[in-house]
Write a protein that holds these residues in place. Structure first.
Motif, PDB file in Angstrom:
ATOM      1  N   GLU A  23       0.871  -1.083  -0.038  1.00  0.00           N
ATOM      2  CA  GLU A  23       0.093  -0.133  -0.022  1.00  0.00           C
ATOM      3  C   GLU A  23       0.915   1.151   0.005  1.00  0.00           C
ATOM      4  OE1 GLU A  23      -4.074  -1.509   2.419  1.00  0.00           O
ATOM      5  OE2 GLU A  23      -2.392  -0.542   3.381  1.00  0.00           O
ATOM      6  N   TRP A  24       0.490   2.418  -0.819  1.00  0.00           N
ATOM      7  CA  TRP A  24       1.155   3.379  -0.729  1.00  0.00           C
ATOM      8  C   TRP A  24       0.465   4.530  -1.127  1.00  0.00           C
ATOM      9  CZ3 TRP A  24       0.843   0.453  -5.091  1.00  0.00           C
ATOM     10  CH2 TRP A  24       0.595   0.854  -6.267  1.00  0.00           C
ATOM     11  N   THR A  25       0.912   5.752  -1.065  1.00  0.00           N
ATOM     12  CA  THR A  25       0.395   6.938  -1.336  1.00  0.00           C
ATOM     13  C   THR A  25       1.203   7.723  -2.137  1.00  0.00           C
ATOM     14  OG1 THR A  25       1.026   8.249   0.587  1.00  0.00           O
ATOM     15  CG2 THR A  25      -1.162   7.259   0.465  1.00  0.00           C
ATOM     16  N   GLY A  26       0.912   8.604  -3.167  1.00  0.00           N
ATOM     17  CA  GLY A  26       1.739   9.418  -4.098  1.00  0.00           C
ATOM     18  C   GLY A  26       2.111   8.726  -5.377  1.00  0.00           C
ATOM     19  N   GLU A  27       3.297   8.799  -5.849  1.00  0.00           N
ATOM     20  CA  GLU A  27       3.430   8.279  -7.397  1.00  0.00           C
ATOM     21  C   GLU A  27       3.932   7.029  -7.189  1.00  0.00           C
ATOM     22  OE1 GLU A  27       6.486   9.307 -10.730  1.00  0.00           O
ATOM     23  OE2 GLU A  27       6.483  10.637  -9.222  1.00  0.00           O
ATOM     24  N   GLY A  44       5.947   3.733  -8.011  1.00  0.00           N
ATOM     25  CA  GLY A  44       7.399   3.676  -7.989  1.00  0.00           C
ATOM     26  C   GLY A  44       8.296   4.692  -7.074  1.00  0.00           C
ATOM     27  N   LYS A  45       7.741   5.820  -6.899  1.00  0.00           N
ATOM     28  CA  LYS A  45       8.212   6.824  -5.902  1.00  0.00           C
ATOM     29  C   LYS A  45       7.218   7.411  -5.156  1.00  0.00           C
ATOM     30  CE  LYS A  45      11.824   8.355  -9.050  1.00  0.00           C
ATOM     31  NZ  LYS A  45      12.689   9.306  -9.949  1.00  0.00           N
ATOM     32  N   PRO A  46       6.771   6.408  -4.040  1.00  0.00           N
ATOM     33  CA  PRO A  46       5.746   6.804  -3.100  1.00  0.00           C
ATOM     34  C   PRO A  46       6.216   7.603  -2.111  1.00  0.00           C
ATOM     35  CG  PRO A  46       6.778   4.634  -2.607  1.00  0.00           C
ATOM     36  CD  PRO A  46       7.403   5.021  -3.770  1.00  0.00           C
ATOM     37  N   LYS A  47       5.249   8.568  -1.527  1.00  0.00           N
ATOM     38  CA  LYS A  47       5.457   9.449  -0.568  1.00  0.00           C
ATOM     39  C   LYS A  47       5.544   8.470   0.933  1.00  0.00           C
ATOM     40  CE  LYS A  47       3.217  13.448  -2.469  1.00  0.00           C
ATOM     41  NZ  LYS A  47       1.839  14.297  -2.120  1.00  0.00           N
ATOM     42  N   ALA A  48       4.528   7.647   0.906  1.00  0.00           N
ATOM     43  CA  ALA A  48       4.681   6.745   2.384  1.00  0.00           C
ATOM     44  C   ALA A  48       4.112   5.398   1.621  1.00  0.00           C
ATOM     45  CB  ALA A  48       3.667   7.282   3.167  1.00  0.00           C
ATOM     46  N   ASP A  68      16.744   5.748  -3.389  1.00  0.00           N
ATOM     47  CA  ASP A  68      15.878   6.807  -3.852  1.00  0.00           C
ATOM     48  C   ASP A  68      14.436   6.480  -3.780  1.00  0.00           C
ATOM     49  OD1 ASP A  68      18.154   7.764  -6.559  1.00  0.00           O
ATOM     50  OD2 ASP A  68      18.109   8.218  -4.420  1.00  0.00           O
ATOM     51  N   TYR A  69      13.957   5.109  -3.632  1.00  0.00           N
ATOM     52  CA  TYR A  69      12.721   4.793  -3.889  1.00  0.00           C
ATOM     53  C   TYR A  69      12.315   4.565  -2.143  1.00  0.00           C
ATOM     54  CZ  TYR A  69      13.541   4.170  -8.720  1.00  0.00           C
ATOM     55  OH  TYR A  69      14.052   4.335 -10.022  1.00  0.00           O
ATOM     56  N   LYS A  70      12.899   4.787  -1.224  1.00  0.00           N
ATOM     57  CA  LYS A  70      12.615   4.536  -0.112  1.00  0.00           C
ATOM     58  C   LYS A  70      11.447   5.652   0.404  1.00  0.00           C
ATOM     59  CE  LYS A  70      14.461   3.745   4.561  1.00  0.00           C
ATOM     60  NZ  LYS A  70      14.033   4.949   5.265  1.00  0.00           N
ATOM     61  N   ALA A  71      10.504   5.352   1.020  1.00  0.00           N
ATOM     62  CA  ALA A  71       9.408   6.109   1.405  1.00  0.00           C
ATOM     63  C   ALA A  71       9.259   6.199   3.070  1.00  0.00           C
ATOM     64  CB  ALA A  71       8.104   5.779   0.919  1.00  0.00           C
ATOM     65  N   THR A  72       8.315   7.042   3.468  1.00  0.00           N
ATOM     66  CA  THR A  72       8.207   6.953   4.865  1.00  0.00           C
ATOM     67  C   THR A  72       7.044   5.853   5.234  1.00  0.00           C
ATOM     68  OG1 THR A  72       6.395   8.622   4.669  1.00  0.00           O
ATOM     69  CG2 THR A  72       8.981   9.637   5.058  1.00  0.00           C
ATOM     70  N   GLN A  73       6.957   5.644   6.453  1.00  0.00           N
ATOM     71  CA  GLN A  73       6.171   4.772   6.862  1.00  0.00           C
ATOM     72  C   GLN A  73       4.742   5.120   6.603  1.00  0.00           C
ATOM     73  OE1 GLN A  73       7.232   3.429  10.637  1.00  0.00           O
ATOM     74  NE2 GLN A  73       9.190   2.467  10.296  1.00  0.00           N
ATOM     75  N   LEU A  74       3.858   4.337   6.267  1.00  0.00           N
ATOM     76  CA  LEU A  74       2.314   4.603   5.912  1.00  0.00           C
ATOM     77  C   LEU A  74       1.467   4.254   7.215  1.00  0.00           C
ATOM     78  CD1 LEU A  74       0.207   5.500   4.044  1.00  0.00           C
ATOM     79  CD2 LEU A  74       0.069   3.189   3.306  1.00  0.00           C
ATOM     80  N   THR A  75       0.742   5.175   7.841  1.00  0.00           N
ATOM     81  CA  THR A  75      -0.082   4.824   8.836  1.00  0.00           C
ATOM     82  C   THR A  75      -1.515   4.967   8.266  1.00  0.00           C
ATOM     83  OG1 THR A  75       0.056   7.037   9.763  1.00  0.00           O
ATOM     84  CG2 THR A  75       1.875   5.221  10.464  1.00  0.00           C
ATOM     85  N   GLY A  76      -2.464   4.126   9.050  1.00  0.00           N
ATOM     86  CA  GLY A  76      -3.607   4.470   8.879  1.00  0.00           C
ATOM     87  C   GLY A  76      -4.094   4.186   7.636  1.00  0.00           C
ATOM     88  N   VAL A  77      -5.478   4.505   7.071  1.00  0.00           N
ATOM     89  CA  VAL A  77      -6.079   4.354   5.880  1.00  0.00           C
ATOM     90  C   VAL A  77      -6.401   5.665   5.103  1.00  0.00           C
ATOM     91  CG1 VAL A  77      -7.638   3.201   4.413  1.00  0.00           C
ATOM     92  CG2 VAL A  77      -6.987   2.196   6.610  1.00  0.00           C
TER      93      VAL A  77
END
Length: 452
Positions: A44-48, A50-54, A239-248
């Motif tokens: 699961e991710w948010t953002g783009e 391949g290069k997600p924000k979280a 470069d593709y490392k994202a922050t930890q996603l929390t919640g939905v």
């Protein structure tokens, strides 16, 4: 005298036949292959892409060769096998690889484990090296004496050197084979350890021993036969490392992730229509089927009596209309998703439709259908789910994730997310024999509906 010889030969054959029968012939000494260990997860991710924000990865199941095991609990030490640091997943879209995800860390969130790491592009296929040419290239030249061509070398050496060069060439493979280190225990169930495509140094194999995980701290101590998911080379500065996603959060995207012990040939599950117009026509028919499913889930609405007019229909027409109730009107759907899969080789299309609409009372309805076309091309509904916001705790809203080969048997299964008003879970459905059966569920995911 002849009869005596015949009796002697017959006696000798009779005594020798049991000996021949006892010889089993050449027997191959084969060892039992290690069990299949295949982990299925959802990224699961948010953002783009391949290069997600979280981002985060949620383990769904681990198939151990016989049955499904819970991905969030299987061989926990304390993190489960599916989220062991260094594990590498292949991100798939309908069975086709779209990227890689390497697990760096795992965290226990209210009793369920989530993984975090780096999203990497798929490695390019290795190029085949061109065969090296020798310095002495043979040439075909004419022989002035015999008139027949023969092989000659640039340095002027004759063809008699070919035997020497052939002998030296044939000895090189054996030398290379003997230089390879012996393989490990073939009986140990292990999952493939992947090396980074950029690492081509001879010391690369030793990295797996240096980066091996710490001994198990679970009850029973370290298990030398503990299987391993596919391992890759991680970089905390990727470069593709994202922050930890929390919640939905809103705008949440999902993709299937697979980690396996061995390299398996890709099995695409997208159904290829003979004519693009067939896909549009089938989607229209699925919308009609979804409208009928919503109408069947609602209480019958009594028709408003109409005033008698001079142009009223005859009694026969009124009886015919009462005997055949009108079909429900086709509804207008939003957030509509229509997918067509070929879950088995030459198995035909399996259709998945989901959407939202308003009923006659203005209430939002959520509908999901699994269907297969019959001989006439009409979708036969195998499974349907209709719910609304007031009944999400009894009938959760279904969201299709994708199709995946969950058992490593070249057969696709459907992964759905079930979301209620309080929590959610992931389930696996297998379509077989004209039925859609739920074969696995993760159970409730804690702390999954909080907003980030």
């Amino acid at each position: 005298m002849r009869s005596f010889k015949r009796r002697s030969v017959a006696l000798w054959l009779a005594l020798a036949m049991p000996t021949w029968a006892q010889y089993p012939g050449h027997i191959e000494s084969t060892k039992k292959a290690g069990p299949t260990v295949r982990a299925i997860a959802v990224l699961e991710w948010t953002g783009e892409m391949g290069k997600p924000k979280a981002s985060r990865i949620i383990p769904i199941s681990v198939f151990d060769g016989e049955r499904y095991q819970p991905g969030g609990l299987y061989l926990a030490k304390p993190e489960p096998l599916a989220l062991q640091p260094g594990t590498e997943y292949v991100l798939q879209e309908a069975g086709v690889g779209r990227g890689l995800f390497d697990i760096n860390t795992a965290q226990d969130v209210d009793g369920y484990w989530f993984g975090y790491g780096a999203w990497k592009p798929m490695a390019a296929p290795p190029r085949k090296a061109k065969p090296k040419q020798g310095r002495n290239i043979p040439q075909v030249v004419g022989d002035a004496g015999a008139g027949h061509p023969h092989l000659n070398r640039k340095d002027g050496s004759g063809s008699q050197d070919s035997s020497t060069s052939a002998g030296s060439t044939s000895s090189s493979p054996s030398t290379q084979t003997s230089s390879n280190p012996p393989a490990g225990d073939p009986d140990r169930p292990t999952l493939r350890r992947r090396s980074d495509s950029s690492d081509s140094t001879p010391s690369a194999p030793s990295a797996s021993s240096g980066d091996s995980p710490a001994p198990e701290t679970a009850i029973g101590g370290a298990d030398p036969d503990r299987p391993h998911i596919a391992h890759g080379q991680q970089s905390m500065t990727d470069d593709y490392k994202a922050t930890q996603l929390t919640g939905v959060p809103s705008g949440l995207e999902q993709m299937i992730a697979v980690s396996d012990a061995s390299d398996r040939e890709a099995h695409p599950f997208v159904y290829l229509w003979a004519d693009p117009a067939d896909a549009t026509n089938m989607q229209t028919q699925m919308e009609i089927a979804a409208s009928s499913a919503i109408a069947a889930s609602e209480p019958p609405v009594k028709p408003t009596p109409k005033a008698h007019t001079a142009t009223a229909t005859t009694a026969a027409q009124r009886r015919k209309a009462a005997a055949a109730p009108p079909s429900p009107p086709k509804l207008v759907f939003t957030n509509e998703r229509f997918k067509a899969y070929e879950l088995t080789y030459s198995g035909g299309a399996t259709l998945v439709f989901s959407g939202e609409t308003l009923d006659h009372a203005g209430k939002v309805k959520y509908v999901t259908l699994i269907a297969q076309p019959d001989f006439n091309g009409v979708p036969k509904v195998l499974f349907k789910s209709v719910t609304d916001d007031d009944h999400l705790d009894q009938t959760p809203k279904m969201r299709l994730v994708d199709a995946v080969d969950a058992r490593a048997d070249n057969r696709g299964d459907l992964v759905f997310e079930l979301r209620s008003s309080r929590d959610r879970e992931f389930v696996i459905y297998r379509v077989s024999g004209g039925q859609a059966e739920q074969v696995f569920t993760t159970g409730s995911l804690p702390n999954s509906n909080s907003q980030s």
